[in-house]
Design a protein around this motif. Structure first.
Motif, PDB file in Angstrom:
ATOM      1  N   ASN A 197       9.033  -1.026  -5.527  1.00  0.00           N
ATOM      2  CA  ASN A 197       8.264  -2.181  -5.075  1.00  0.00           C
ATOM      3  C   ASN A 197       7.001  -1.737  -4.345  1.00  0.00           C
ATOM      4  OD1 ASN A 197       9.595  -5.407  -4.021  1.00  0.00           O
ATOM      5  ND2 ASN A 197       7.519  -4.837  -4.560  1.00  0.00           N
ATOM      6  N   ALA A 198       7.138  -0.687  -3.515  1.00  0.00           N
ATOM      7  CA  ALA A 198       5.980  -0.182  -2.793  1.00  0.00           C
ATOM      8  C   ALA A 198       4.914   0.356  -3.747  1.00  0.00           C
ATOM      9  CB  ALA A 198       6.415   0.910  -1.818  1.00  0.00           C
ATOM     10  N   LYS A 199       5.346   1.121  -4.726  1.00  0.00           N
ATOM     11  CA  LYS A 199       4.399   1.685  -5.702  1.00  0.00           C
ATOM     12  C   LYS A 199       3.720   0.582  -6.497  1.00  0.00           C
ATOM     13  CE  LYS A 199       4.103   5.113  -9.407  1.00  0.00           C
ATOM     14  NZ  LYS A 199       4.842   6.083 -10.263  1.00  0.00           N
ATOM     15  N   SER A 200       4.479  -0.429  -6.887  1.00  0.00           N
ATOM     16  CA  SER A 200       3.904  -1.543  -7.645  1.00  0.00           C
ATOM     17  C   SER A 200       2.840  -2.271  -6.843  1.00  0.00           C
ATOM     18  CB  SER A 200       5.008  -2.524  -8.046  1.00  0.00           C
ATOM     19  OG  SER A 200       5.932  -1.931  -8.930  1.00  0.00           O
ATOM     20  N   MET A 201       3.103  -2.466  -5.557  1.00  0.00           N
ATOM     21  CA  MET A 201       2.137  -3.191  -4.730  1.00  0.00           C
ATOM     22  C   MET A 201       0.890  -2.370  -4.445  1.00  0.00           C
ATOM     23  SD  MET A 201       2.951  -6.298  -4.126  1.00  0.00           S
ATOM     24  CE  MET A 201       2.181  -6.837  -2.597  1.00  0.00           C
ATOM     25  N   LEU A 202       1.026  -1.063  -4.325  1.00  0.00           N
ATOM     26  CA  LEU A 202      -0.138  -0.230  -4.037  1.00  0.00           C
ATOM     27  C   LEU A 202      -0.948   0.100  -5.290  1.00  0.00           C
ATOM     28  CD1 LEU A 202       1.293   2.243  -1.375  1.00  0.00           C
ATOM     29  CD2 LEU A 202      -0.312   0.370  -1.009  1.00  0.00           C
ATOM     30  N   GLU A 203      -0.267   0.316  -6.409  1.00  0.00           N
ATOM     31  CA  GLU A 203      -0.976   0.669  -7.644  1.00  0.00           C
ATOM     32  C   GLU A 203      -1.348  -0.567  -8.467  1.00  0.00           C
ATOM     33  OE1 GLU A 203       1.326   3.495  -9.816  1.00  0.00           O
ATOM     34  OE2 GLU A 203       1.152   5.042  -8.262  1.00  0.00           O
ATOM     35  N   GLY A 204      -0.615  -1.656  -8.274  1.00  0.00           N
ATOM     36  CA  GLY A 204      -0.870  -2.882  -9.018  1.00  0.00           C
ATOM     37  C   GLY A 204      -0.088  -2.951 -10.313  1.00  0.00           C
ATOM     38  N   VAL A 205       0.353  -4.139 -10.659  1.00  0.00           N
ATOM     39  CA  VAL A 205       1.066  -4.396 -11.908  1.00  0.00           C
ATOM     40  C   VAL A 205       0.360  -5.538 -12.629  1.00  0.00           C
ATOM     41  CG1 VAL A 205       3.229  -5.167 -12.941  1.00  0.00           C
ATOM     42  CG2 VAL A 205       3.284  -3.622 -10.975  1.00  0.00           C
ATOM     43  N   ILE A 206       0.048  -5.331 -13.898  1.00  0.00           N
ATOM     44  CA  ILE A 206      -0.641  -6.349 -14.690  1.00  0.00           C
ATOM     45  C   ILE A 206       0.381  -7.133 -15.496  1.00  0.00           C
ATOM     46  CG2 ILE A 206      -2.405  -6.792 -16.438  1.00  0.00           C
ATOM     47  CD1 ILE A 206      -3.466  -5.650 -13.801  1.00  0.00           C
ATOM     48  N   SER A 207       0.258  -8.451 -15.486  1.00  0.00           N
ATOM     49  CA  SER A 207       1.166  -9.338 -16.202  1.00  0.00           C
ATOM     50  C   SER A 207       0.377 -10.533 -16.708  1.00  0.00           C
ATOM     51  CB  SER A 207       2.293  -9.796 -15.268  1.00  0.00           C
ATOM     52  OG  SER A 207       1.842 -10.865 -14.445  1.00  0.00           O
ATOM     53  N   PRO A 208       1.037 -11.469 -17.411  1.00  0.00           N
ATOM     54  CA  PRO A 208       0.317 -12.668 -17.856  1.00  0.00           C
ATOM     55  C   PRO A 208      -0.313 -13.472 -16.717  1.00  0.00           C
ATOM     56  CG  PRO A 208       2.358 -12.450 -19.080  1.00  0.00           C
ATOM     57  CD  PRO A 208       2.395 -11.397 -18.012  1.00  0.00           C
ATOM     58  N   ARG A 215      -4.075  -5.087  -3.148  1.00  0.00           N
ATOM     59  CA  ARG A 215      -5.528  -5.258  -3.332  1.00  0.00           C
ATOM     60  C   ARG A 215      -5.902  -6.714  -3.523  1.00  0.00           C
ATOM     61  NH1 ARG A 215      -9.658  -5.712  -7.031  1.00  0.00           N
ATOM     62  NH2 ARG A 215      -8.223  -6.221  -8.728  1.00  0.00           N
ATOM     63  N   MET A 216      -5.065  -7.465  -4.229  1.00  0.00           N
ATOM     64  CA  MET A 216      -5.390  -8.864  -4.492  1.00  0.00           C
ATOM     65  C   MET A 216      -5.311  -9.721  -3.227  1.00  0.00           C
ATOM     66  SD  MET A 216      -6.392  -8.850  -7.526  1.00  0.00           S
ATOM     67  CE  MET A 216      -6.654 -10.629  -7.657  1.00  0.00           C
ATOM     68  N   ILE A 217      -4.540  -9.282  -2.233  1.00  0.00           N
ATOM     69  CA  ILE A 217      -4.543 -10.002  -0.947  1.00  0.00           C
ATOM     70  C   ILE A 217      -5.925  -9.890  -0.315  1.00  0.00           C
ATOM     71  CG2 ILE A 217      -3.488 -10.222   1.337  1.00  0.00           C
ATOM     72  CD1 ILE A 217      -0.973  -8.914   0.228  1.00  0.00           C
ATOM     73  N   GLY A 323      -0.339  -3.144   3.353  1.00  0.00           N
ATOM     74  CA  GLY A 323      -0.714  -1.814   2.901  1.00  0.00           C
ATOM     75  C   GLY A 323      -0.035  -0.727   3.717  1.00  0.00           C
ATOM     76  N   GLU A 324      -0.001  -0.916   5.039  1.00  0.00           N
ATOM     77  CA  GLU A 324       0.649   0.051   5.920  1.00  0.00           C
ATOM     78  C   GLU A 324       2.141   0.151   5.609  1.00  0.00           C
ATOM     79  OE1 GLU A 324      -0.195  -1.315   9.825  1.00  0.00           O
ATOM     80  OE2 GLU A 324      -2.358  -0.865   9.718  1.00  0.00           O
ATOM     81  N   PHE A 325       2.761  -0.991   5.331  1.00  0.00           N
ATOM     82  CA  PHE A 325       4.200  -1.000   5.046  1.00  0.00           C
ATOM     83  C   PHE A 325       4.513  -0.163   3.809  1.00  0.00           C
ATOM     84  CE2 PHE A 325       7.862  -2.613   2.744  1.00  0.00           C
ATOM     85  CZ  PHE A 325       8.840  -2.656   3.727  1.00  0.00           C
ATOM     86  N   TYR A 326       3.797  -0.396   2.725  1.00  0.00           N
ATOM     87  CA  TYR A 326       4.105   0.299   1.480  1.00  0.00           C
ATOM     88  C   TYR A 326       3.736   1.780   1.549  1.00  0.00           C
ATOM     89  CZ  TYR A 326       4.613  -4.503   0.009  1.00  0.00           C
ATOM     90  OH  TYR A 326       5.010  -5.818  -0.065  1.00  0.00           O
ATOM     91  N   LEU A 327       2.692   2.110   2.295  1.00  0.00           N
ATOM     92  CA  LEU A 327       2.361   3.520   2.497  1.00  0.00           C
ATOM     93  C   LEU A 327       3.461   4.230   3.280  1.00  0.00           C
ATOM     94  CD1 LEU A 327      -1.464   3.318   3.291  1.00  0.00           C
ATOM     95  CD2 LEU A 327      -0.410   4.437   1.312  1.00  0.00           C
ATOM     96  N   THR A 328       4.023   3.541   4.274  1.00  0.00           N
ATOM     97  CA  THR A 328       5.149   4.104   5.027  1.00  0.00           C
ATOM     98  C   THR A 328       6.326   4.399   4.105  1.00  0.00           C
ATOM     99  OG1 THR A 328       4.515   2.971   7.078  1.00  0.00           O
ATOM    100  CG2 THR A 328       6.817   3.670   6.873  1.00  0.00           C
TER     101      THR A 328
END
Length: 334
Positions: A197-208, A215-217, A323-328
């Motif tokens: 989940n952390a990697k997905s939020m930091l790197e981004g996931v593309i979907s429909p 980043r989108m926040i 961002g800080e949470f997922y980096l942790t």
């Protein structure tokens, strides 16, 4: 012909997808909480969409893409949503699996689910299927907070499964739930789910729906002051409030469901407590909830005044905290 899966399970819950996951794994003999299912599916996300054809014209969504396939891919075998252009074939396929006592997950638009009596389209709503009756032309669904099974006509179900409402048009999206091997020990798969989940939020996931990411926040925060120029600014603010605090999130934009998952994970893996993840996620839930109240206030105001700027500032703080949470997680969780 009529068939309802014996020993079907429905435990009312908060969110559609995580409730459906819990129901189906409980049917197979596993006592998982809804929060655990949500977390194992890497359920956190953030989408921001804007276009003139959308209703409202600016939409956010705070659940991650593919939570249900993520969950089953982690605990059993690789799984993806399946699609079927022909609605009659889709119905026949559904009935075939049910006749063999195999539950299905399907995606729907609540606008066409009669028991909701909704005046608003909301495509992508996940329910589990447990039975059908050819004589009454009825399918039986288990749906989030509703008690028992909900009957719905074949025709209404076809419309619900093929809704073209934006931003997530449907094409009879479904997959069967078969657990054909034991679920791995939770202590082994929980860290993997948290890191995913952390990697997905930091790197981004593309979907429909577009891109889901931290980043989108930031993008949303930067553009929030411009929302007051939209002709439907009240509805944009109201819908954003609803998808953060209502609409099956458990409050706090799904962050409190994830907090509960982390608390459960800390009991299973005591070393997790050292990272303080559940406390950090609790704070994020509060920040999202506070922001939602400002958006609600905007929607009930005659003029937006400077409230969109206030909301923007709050969203920027959330962007930094997320961002800080997922980096942790990625730097300290092994």
């Amino acid at each position: 012909m009529k068939h309802i899966i014996k020993n079907w399970v429905h435990i009312p819950g908060l969110h559609c997808g995580s409730t459906a996951l819990r129901d189906t794994v409980t049917y197979y003999g596993y006592s998982f909480s809804e929060a655990l299912c949500f977390g194992l599916g890497a359920g956190l996300g953030f989408f921001y969409m804007k276009a003139g054809h959308l209703n409202p014209t600016r939409i956010i969504h705070l659940r991650g893409h593919g939570m249900e396939p993520n969950f089953f891919s982690l605990i059993n075998k690789p799984t993806q949503w399946k699609y079927e252009e022909n609605e009659n074939i889709a119905l026949d396929t559904l009935k075939e699996y049910i006749a063999n006592d195999i539950p299905l997950l399907i995606q729907t638009d609540i606008y066409y689910l009669d028991y909701y009596r909704s005046s608003t389209h909301f495509p992508g709503h996940v329910v589990s299927v447990w039975g059908y009756d050819d004589e009454t032309q009825t399918v039986f669904l288990a749906d989030t907070g509703f008690e028992g099974l909900q009957p719905i006509s074949y025709e209404s179900l076809k419309r619900a499964r093929t809704s073209k409402a934006q931003p997530f048009p449907l094409e009879n999206n479904w997959f069967e739930v078969i657990l054909d091997k034991p679920i791995p020990p939770l202590k082994d798969i929980i860290p993997e789910a948290i890191r995913k989940n952390a990697k997905s939020m930091l790197e981004g996931v593309i979907s429909p729906r577009g891109e889901s990411s931290v980043r989108m926040i930031k993008v949303w925060s930067d553009e929030l002051p411009e929302w007051e120029e939209a002709s439907d600014w009240k509805w944009c603010a109201r819908f954003a409030y609803q998808v953060i605090e209502k609409r099956g999130t458990g409050g706090g934009g799904f962050r409190w469901i994830y907090r509960d998952f982390l608390r459960e994970a800390e009991e299973i893996i005591p070393n997790l407590k050292e990272l303080g993840l559940s406390e950090k996620m609790d704070t994020l839930g509060h920040r999202w909830s506070e922001l939602s109240r400002v958006l609600k206030q905007i929607s009930e105001s005659e003029t937006p005044r400077n409230l969109f700027k206030k909301a923007s500032s709050m969203a920027r703080e959330i962007w930094e905290l997320e961002g800080e949470f997922y980096l942790t997680v990625l730097s300290k969780l092994q």
